[in-house]
Design an enzyme around this catalytic site. Sequence first.
Site, PDB file in Angstrom:
ATOM      1  N   THR A  78      12.104  45.689  28.962  1.00 50.45           N
ATOM      2  CA  THR A  78      12.399  47.058  28.548  1.00 50.45           C
ATOM      3  C   THR A  78      11.192  47.967  28.695  1.00 50.45           C
ATOM      4  OG1 THR A  78      14.071  46.262  26.995  1.00 50.45           O
ATOM      5  CG2 THR A  78      13.264  48.476  26.635  1.00 50.45           C
ATOM      6  N   THR A  98      11.349  41.421  25.515  1.00 48.52           N
ATOM      7  CA  THR A  98      11.078  40.891  24.181  1.00 48.52           C
ATOM      8  C   THR A  98      11.912  39.666  23.814  1.00 48.52           C
ATOM      9  OG1 THR A  98      12.664  42.440  23.179  1.00 48.52           O
ATOM     10  CG2 THR A  98      10.347  43.132  23.313  1.00 48.52           C
ATOM     11  N   ASP A  99      13.090  39.491  24.425  1.00 45.46           N
ATOM     12  CA  ASP A  99      13.998  38.438  23.963  1.00 45.46           C
ATOM     13  C   ASP A  99      13.418  37.039  24.114  1.00 45.46           C
ATOM     14  OD1 ASP A  99      15.822  40.295  23.195  1.00 45.46           O
ATOM     15  OD2 ASP A  99      17.197  40.001  24.867  1.00 45.46           O
ATOM     16  N   LYS A 135      10.604  36.695  17.518  1.00 45.12           N
ATOM     17  CA  LYS A 135      11.344  37.953  17.396  1.00 45.12           C
ATOM     18  C   LYS A 135      12.370  37.789  16.280  1.00 45.12           C
ATOM     19  CE  LYS A 135      14.151  41.258  20.018  1.00 45.12           C
ATOM     20  NZ  LYS A 135      14.712  41.628  21.331  1.00 45.12           N
TER      21      LYS A 135
END
Length: 382
Positions: free
Chosen positions: A52, A128-129, A205
């Site tokens: 992202t 980020t995942d 996360k």
Amino acid sequence: MAVVKLDSGYNIGVPQAACTFVEHAAPSPAKPAAAAQDTKLPALSIVSTGGTIASRIDYRTGSVTSQFDANDILVAIPELAEIAHYRAIPLATILSENMTPVIWQELARAVHDEIKGGAKGIIVTHGTDTMAYSAAALSFMIDTPVPIVFVGSQRSADRPSSDNAMNAVCAAAAATSDLGEVAVVMHDSTNDDRCAIHRGTRVRKMHTSRRDAFRSLGTEPLGYVAYPSRAVTLAPEAVRRGTAKLALHDKLEPHCALIQFFPGMLPDILKAYAGYKGLIIAGTGLGHTSTALIPGLRKLTEDGTLVVMTSQCMHGRVCDRVYDTGRDLLAAGVVEGGDMLPEAALVKLMWVLGNEKNPEKARGMMQESLKGECTRRSAHGL
């Protein structure tokens, strides 16, 4: 509903009956020129994998897609040019669910080459995942004398609430600091006041969309980067710049898996992992499965699969010596994983089995702290 993008960056939904649809060609933005840089500043390398933080609108779907490279980031965030001068390496342009062990190896080699070539720090842009997996992977694959900082964005650049600029600036500050290990740098709160520096093997996360989604588990962060001052504060536990000698250990055993136990889990599920070199189990509480799974786990270990037990709990450590089930798991050849996070344990297992062929030594390595992934005792309240 038709989704309409406002000038403010937000979207509204309008009933289709109230709309007149006109087809037109999607815009094709021109490639930006190379960003101007001051070569007197510290040399950093930005290795871009996508995500992202490096995304733009895809007019085919109306959503964001990973299409930026590192130079695009420099153009979009001019403040970065005040911190360092950068070499841009566009390794991949993927969303992080498409990350693989093969790309981890390519990433490790690229980062190693940049450090060997004189980079004083590395910034890895990443979705980020699965960023925690990749940060753990590089923690094991590279002995680094300089900071290797993973950074991402929870919200894309087209949103007014985007965290991409602040996260990138804080990552650059951390990459020029006295840090000497692999870390993840992301928002520490929902405000634009500071970013936290998390050890690459102890971070997860914890929220799908909040800007402060990343947390250090079982330990405190390695430090913080204040914003907008960019002042870096490191904890005493943080490995310092120059402590390690640069080395690359990029072998991985990809035939490993991570499974989560659940009530009623059928023993037949374990048959799918026959022939795997390693298996991480995220068990309940202190590290348990049902009694029904134990014969299948024994069969796996007898056939040469290294099985390691972790816990689904966010905090605490595995101890299979308290209850009968735990003792039966140990007798079946399952190795206790201490307080390792399941995802870090999976990456470590791939790395250990890729670099150590002696089964007993591999078992021992899974219980040693190699890169701060496990501790001898858990901190109170963590």
